[in-house]
Design an enzyme around this catalytic site. Structure first.
Site, PDB file in Angstrom:
ATOM      1  N   HIS A 103       0.819  -1.215   0.000  1.00 29.37           N
ATOM      2  CA  HIS A 103       0.000   0.000   0.000  1.00 29.37           C
ATOM      3  C   HIS A 103       0.852   1.265   0.000  1.00 29.37           C
ATOM      4  O   HIS A 103       0.415   2.301  -0.489  1.00 29.37           O
ATOM      5  CB  HIS A 103      -0.974  -0.020   1.186  1.00 29.37           C
ATOM      6  CG  HIS A 103      -2.161  -0.888   0.927  1.00 29.37           C
ATOM      7  ND1 HIS A 103      -3.442  -0.409   0.863  1.00 29.37           N
ATOM      8  CD2 HIS A 103      -2.246  -2.208   0.667  1.00 29.37           C
ATOM      9  CE1 HIS A 103      -4.282  -1.407   0.593  1.00 29.37           C
ATOM     10  NE2 HIS A 103      -3.572  -2.516   0.478  1.00 29.37           N
ATOM     11  N   GLY A 126       4.830   5.664  -4.924  1.00 28.57           N
ATOM     12  CA  GLY A 126       6.120   5.016  -4.688  1.00 28.57           C
ATOM     13  C   GLY A 126       6.372   4.745  -3.216  1.00 28.57           C
ATOM     14  O   GLY A 126       5.607   5.169  -2.340  1.00 28.57           O
ATOM     15  N   ASP A 151      -5.672 -17.818   2.092  1.00 26.82           N
ATOM     16  CA  ASP A 151      -5.148 -19.072   1.541  1.00 26.82           C
ATOM     17  C   ASP A 151      -5.823 -20.225   2.274  1.00 26.82           C
ATOM     18  O   ASP A 151      -5.318 -20.719   3.280  1.00 26.82           O
ATOM     19  CB  ASP A 151      -3.623 -19.103   1.733  1.00 26.82           C
ATOM     20  CG  ASP A 151      -2.987 -20.309   1.076  1.00 26.82           C
ATOM     21  OD1 ASP A 151      -3.682 -21.021   0.318  1.00 26.82           O
ATOM     22  OD2 ASP A 151      -1.785 -20.531   1.324  1.00 26.82           O
TER      23      ASP A 151
END
Ligand code: HEM
Length: 340
Positions: free
Chosen positions: A77, A83, A255
């Site tokens: 984030h 950047g 997951d």
């Protein structure tokens, strides 16, 4: 007659023009003083910087293991908005700082970065940037959750800017594969990076908030709204039983079945239709990304495939190079949540 650049200047700088190695040295010097990222950037100016950050992250992870995936997400984030410049850490009074954007929903770990900064300031004040601490913390979080250990270049400086709207550029769970690819490409990252970095979802959880539309309000091909038709029926019932309509807060593993292990199971889940959030599922909607997912998650990939742990680490380092501020630009904040 046209004269070449070299010949037109050769009378002024004869020695340099005829000594390519001198040029090379000069370029290297300019490069370094301009503040290129480098591994061990603080080895002289603050030798204990990396170990101090690691100790804080280890301690935070011991107190609350869920903070480690949150710190890994935090680097994404930070780096994807203007950047890797610590802009996400700035707190604005009027809810108009970058961090107030909805795209940062659920972001955590900012206070851990601030805690690490306080410790680092105590040993070497004004030297280590908050942007670097975010990257070091994410690296340590990867290692402490069982992922690879790797070096990360440092030398970033902190931004003097934080705008609410800048974070609109962040990828979103509703993004299809084309949007995801172009948002990664805009940051100099390709399809392989997209798959590898999304595989960070091998650890951590999502709030049901991010599944509501996929489960109950998905635009159907024939018109109307319902559940994403690509979700296998058994898995859809499972997800619906965990995330009831309107439940924004319950958390579930990204997951499925392997959230505690840093491995390629997330990619196998994506391949087999068990992606939890829409943007993970989207990786199996395009030949280029399907090939990458398959290369890391196929039956024989453990023996013949690319080396996931090393490639993931390399992708993290590439993400850490997005839009960095170096040299005499930007600043080294005293406190991560405030400009100096
Ligand atoms: C490709 C675009 C991506 C999208 C749309 C996306 C979206 C999300 C969402 C919605 C969550 C759940 C947040 C919450 O409920 O707290 C999440 C969690 C997470 N994301 Fe991503 N993500 C993406 C890429 C990445 C990347 C590149 C990384 C890091 C390399 C990353 C690391 C994580 C981690 C570790 C978590 C778990 C956080 C926790 O448990 O607190 N994600 N992501």
């Amino acid at each position: 007659m046209a004269r070449s650049w070299c010949s037109s200047r050769s009378s002024n700088v004869p020695a340099l023009a005829h000594a390519p190695s001198l040029w090379l040295m000069l370029l290297l010097l300019v490069g370094l003083s301009d503040g290129q990222l480098q591994v061990g950037f603080y080895s002289k100016s603050c030798p204990d910087a990396e170990s101090t950050v690691a100790a804080v992250i280890r301690q935070a992870g011991a107190a609350d293991p869920t903070i480690l995936p949150a710190l890994l997400r935090l680097q994404f984030h930070d780096c994807f908005v203007r950047g890797c410049d610590g802009s996400v850490l700035i707190k604005g009074g009027n809810k108009n700082a970058e961090v107030d954007n909805n795209k940062h929903q659920g972001l955590r770990g900012l206070e851990v970065i601030e805690g690490a900064k306080t410790q680092v300031e105590a040993v070497c004040p004004g030297v280590v940037s908050c942007a670097d601490i975010v990257v070091l913390a994410a690296r340590d979080a990867v290692t402490f959750t069982g992922g690879p250990s790797f070096d990360v270049p440092t030398g970033r400086r902190d931004s003097k800017v934080s705008n609410l709207r800048d974070a609109d550029a962040l990828p979103d769970v509703h993004d299809g594969i084309d949007a995801l690819r172009s948002k990664f490409r805009a940051n100099g990252l390709d399809e392989k990076d997209l798959v590898l970095l999304t595989a960070a979802h091998t650890v951590g959880t999502t709030a049901c908030f991010f599944l509501q539309d996929r489960l109950y309000n998905f635009p159907l091909p024939g018109g109307g709204r319902g559940s994403d038709p690509t979700i296998p029926p058994g898995f859809l019932s499972e997800l619906k039983s965990r995330c009831a309509p309107g439940d924004f807060n319950t958390r579930l593993a990204l997951d499925r079945g392997s959230e505690g292990v840093f491995d390629t199971s997330i990619l196998r889940n994506i391949r087999n239709g068990f992606a939890v959030i829409g943007s993970d599922a989207a990786l199996y909607n395009d030949t280029a990304t399907v090939d990458v997912v398959d290369s890391y998650s196929g039956l024989l990939s453990n023996f013949f495939g690319p080396y996931f742990r090393q490639d993931f680490a390399d992708a993290m380092v590439r993400m850490g190079r997005i839009g960095v501020i170096t040299g005499s630009n930007g600043e080294v904040r005293k406190v991560c949540s405030k400009f100096n």
